[in-house]
Design an enzyme around this catalytic site. Structure first.
Site, PDB file in Angstrom:
ATOM      1  N   SER A 168       0.863  -1.181   0.000  1.00 27.27           N
ATOM      2  CA  SER A 168       0.000   0.000   0.000  1.00 27.27           C
ATOM      3  C   SER A 168       0.900   1.233   0.000  1.00 27.27           C
ATOM      4  O   SER A 168       1.712   1.406   0.911  1.00 27.27           O
ATOM      5  CB  SER A 168      -0.883  -0.043   1.248  1.00 27.27           C
ATOM      6  OG  SER A 168      -1.682   1.106   1.346  1.00 27.27           O
ATOM      7  N   ASP A 187      -7.090   2.993  -3.312  1.00 23.97           N
ATOM      8  CA  ASP A 187      -7.858   3.032  -2.061  1.00 23.97           C
ATOM      9  C   ASP A 187      -8.135   4.488  -1.702  1.00 23.97           C
ATOM     10  O   ASP A 187      -7.210   5.268  -1.496  1.00 23.97           O
ATOM     11  CB  ASP A 187      -7.054   2.351  -0.941  1.00 23.97           C
ATOM     12  CG  ASP A 187      -7.838   2.245   0.371  1.00 23.97           C
ATOM     13  OD1 ASP A 187      -9.009   2.687   0.420  1.00 23.97           O
ATOM     14  OD2 ASP A 187      -7.273   1.704   1.353  1.00 23.97           O
ATOM     15  N   GLU A 225     -11.024   0.727  -3.852  1.00 23.77           N
ATOM     16  CA  GLU A 225     -11.375   0.387  -2.470  1.00 23.77           C
ATOM     17  C   GLU A 225     -12.047   1.576  -1.782  1.00 23.77           C
ATOM     18  O   GLU A 225     -11.506   2.685  -1.795  1.00 23.77           O
ATOM     19  CB  GLU A 225     -10.080  -0.021  -1.741  1.00 23.77           C
ATOM     20  CG  GLU A 225     -10.246  -0.454  -0.302  1.00 23.77           C
ATOM     21  CD  GLU A 225      -8.890  -0.873   0.310  1.00 23.77           C
ATOM     22  OE1 GLU A 225      -7.907  -1.053  -0.453  1.00 23.77           O
ATOM     23  OE2 GLU A 225      -8.811  -1.002   1.537  1.00 23.77           O
ATOM     24  N   ASP A 235     -13.976  -1.712   2.303  1.00 21.28           N
ATOM     25  CA  ASP A 235     -13.125  -1.883   3.484  1.00 21.28           C
ATOM     26  C   ASP A 235     -13.932  -1.366   4.683  1.00 21.28           C
ATOM     27  O   ASP A 235     -14.629  -2.153   5.352  1.00 21.28           O
ATOM     28  CB  ASP A 235     -11.803  -1.110   3.261  1.00 21.28           C
ATOM     29  CG  ASP A 235     -10.885  -1.050   4.475  1.00 21.28           C
ATOM     30  OD1 ASP A 235     -11.276  -1.521   5.561  1.00 21.28           O
ATOM     31  OD2 ASP A 235      -9.762  -0.504   4.369  1.00 21.28           O
ATOM     32  N   LYS A 237     -10.336  -7.199   7.292  1.00 22.23           N
ATOM     33  CA  LYS A 237      -9.410  -6.831   8.365  1.00 22.23           C
ATOM     34  C   LYS A 237     -10.053  -7.320   9.659  1.00 22.23           C
ATOM     35  O   LYS A 237     -11.157  -6.868  10.006  1.00 22.23           O
ATOM     36  CB  LYS A 237      -9.245  -5.309   8.458  1.00 22.23           C
ATOM     37  CG  LYS A 237      -8.487  -4.661   7.319  1.00 22.23           C
ATOM     38  CD  LYS A 237      -8.449  -3.158   7.510  1.00 22.23           C
ATOM     39  CE  LYS A 237      -7.747  -2.482   6.336  1.00 22.23           C
ATOM     40  NZ  LYS A 237      -7.938  -1.011   6.370  1.00 22.23           N
ATOM     41  N   GLY A 267      -4.502  -4.463   5.787  1.00 20.90           N
ATOM     42  CA  GLY A 267      -3.500  -4.270   6.837  1.00 20.90           C
ATOM     43  C   GLY A 267      -3.717  -2.940   7.519  1.00 20.90           C
ATOM     44  O   GLY A 267      -4.393  -2.055   6.978  1.00 20.90           O
TER      45      GLY A 267
HETATM   46  O1  OSB Z   1      -7.448   1.597   4.320  1.00 21.30           O
HETATM   47  O2  OSB Z   1      -6.296  -0.143   4.066  1.00 21.30           O
HETATM   48  C1  OSB Z   1      -6.465   0.942   4.626  1.00 21.30           C
HETATM   49  C2  OSB Z   1      -3.491   1.705   6.903  1.00 21.30           C
HETATM   50  C3  OSB Z   1      -4.125   2.316   7.948  1.00 21.30           C
HETATM   51  C4  OSB Z   1      -5.477   2.523   7.888  1.00 21.30           C
HETATM   52  C5  OSB Z   1      -6.212   2.096   6.771  1.00 21.30           C
HETATM   53  C6  OSB Z   1      -5.581   1.443   5.728  1.00 21.30           C
HETATM   54  C7  OSB Z   1      -4.196   1.275   5.775  1.00 21.30           C
HETATM   55  C8  OSB Z   1      -3.414   0.676   4.704  1.00 21.30           C
HETATM   56  C9  OSB Z   1      -2.084   0.063   5.094  1.00 21.30           C
HETATM   57  O3  OSB Z   1      -3.713   0.722   3.522  1.00 21.30           O
HETATM   58  C10 OSB Z   1      -1.933  -1.329   4.652  1.00 21.30           C
HETATM   59  C11 OSB Z   1      -0.746  -1.992   5.326  1.00 21.30           C
HETATM   60  O4  OSB Z   1      -0.814  -2.305   6.540  1.00 21.30           O
HETATM   61  O5  OSB Z   1       0.242  -2.207   4.639  1.00 21.30           O
HETATM   62 MG    MG Z   2      -8.561   0.546   2.874  1.00 21.34          MG
END
Ligand code: OSB
Ligand code: MG
Length: 376
Positions: free
Chosen positions: A143, A197, A222, A247, A271, A299
């Protein structure tokens, strides 16, 4: 291992430990920039040994309504007393035990994870085996935060592509979307698996703008719209050809079932923290599988503790797309566990009992900012 065979255990104490870990590079999303993570770790001390959980709540309530001080408070005031009052607790009974506490899913997930880890360590069973994993490595993506400068964005993506990550996810927001996606597509070509995203940054009235992403053949977009606008996602899906993935909106199996029924998403990001734990995450996996909806593992910038559980979850059969289960060195100079490493674009699923990893005591001490222990 069928869920009902978990042995149960008596929880004697719950330790709430806060750690501070600087991110290697700032991570910017449509809701803010993170440079250092403040993380709550939950350790349950049981008659049979210990178990670890990691809470994914952020410092501020900007991804969802939860935040770390709130999570710690609700664990201390409401969840821990419920658990400590029981003669024998099991992760499979935890959700019912704390059903009187509404919401606070990230807080619940962290405690359930610690109990599950303790039970599985004692039983000699790994998270992956218990959850129903079918592979020993999981396909991994990365990401990529919002970059103001397109040249720097391309450099960052180039680094990750060269490391072997199997797909790239670009964080987007109004003003940092079409041009960025076009530049990445032009530089890396049509074969790079690419997705975006938005973390709720758009409105349904942006549908025509978002349809401009269609020509770049993204795997998915996303969470373009706000968390509670599930029906609007279904309307958006009729106006864009890029598959929609939810998400933030998928907070439970009921929410997932409704979103699927409404045709609000073609793909689901799972998640465990967002849905109240790994057991609910597995149920959502199964539900989606039954409906032909592929899922992937999201994540929340976890340490090796949370990552171990995520990678185990991602080894289930319907995790059909690479996850945000990147290697430790994408986030941290030093992880608090043995690091997860990228091998040909994949990360290895731990095989030891429970999470299969533990915090390394010296490193844990160094990064700890506070500890409180709750007993009955
Ligand atoms: O929306 O997926 C998300 C990190 C913090 C809060 C929301 C998100 C994210 C990420 C990080 O996209 C993904 C990762 O842990 O590598
Ligand atoms: Mg997300």
């Amino acid at each position: 291992m069928p869920p009902e065979t978990l042995p149960g255990t008596h929880v004697e104490a719950i330790e709430l430990r806060r750690i501070a870990l600087p991110l290697k590079t700032p991570f910017r999303t449509s809701f803010g920039t993170e440079t250092e993570r403040d993380i709550l770790l939950v350790k349950v001390v049981t008659a049979d040994g210990v178990g670890w959980g990691e809470c994914v709540a952020g410092i501020e309530p900007s991804y969802s309504s939860e935040y770390i001080d709130g999570a710690q408070h609700v664990i201390k005031q409401f969840l821990a007393p419920d658990v400590l009052a029981e003669k024998s607790t099991s992760a499979v009974r935890f959700a019912d035990l704390v059903a009187g506490v509404k919401g606070h899913r990230m807080a619940k997930a962290a405690v359930e994870m610690a109990i599950l880890d303790a039970e599985l360590r004692h039983a000699g069973v790994s998270f992956a085996e218990y959850l129903g994993g079918v592979r020993d490595r999981v396909d991994t993506g990365v990401s990529v935060g919002i970059h103001d400068d397109i040249g720097e964005l391309l450099e960052t993506v180039d680094g990750y592509v060269n490391s072997g990550y199997m797909r790239i996810k670009l964080k987007i927001e109004p003003g940092s979307d079409i041009e960025q996606v076009r530049a990445v597509r032009e530089k890396f070509g049509p074969d790079l698996p690419l997705q975006v995203d938005a973390n709720t940054a758009y409105r349904l009235s942006d549908a025509r703008h978002l349809a401009r992403l269609d020509e770049y053949e993204l795997l998915l977009i996303e969470q373009p719209l706000p968390e509670d606008e599930v029906r609007a996602h279904a309307e958006l899906a009729l106006k864009v050809s890029t598959p929609i993935c939810l998400d933030e909106s998928v907070t439970s199996i009921q929410a997932a079932a409704d979103a699927i029924e409404l045709k609000a998403c073609a793909i689901v990001n799972i998640k465990a923290g967002r849905v109240g734990g790994y057991l609910e995450a597995r149920r959502i996996h199964d539900l989606c599988w039954g409906h032909g909806i592929p899922v992937w593992c999201g994540g929340m910038l976890e340490t090796g503790i949370g990552r171990a559980a995520n990678v185990a979850l991602a080894s289930l059969p319907n995790f059909a797309l690479p996850g945000d289960t990147s290697a430790s060195d994408r986030y941290w100079a030093t992880d608090i566990t043995e690091p997860f490493v990228l091998e040909n674009g994949r990360v290895r699923v731990p095989t030891g009992p429970g999470l299969g990893v533990e915090p390394l005591p010296d490193i844990l001490d160094e990064v700890t900012t506070s500890v409180e222990t709750i007993t009955a």
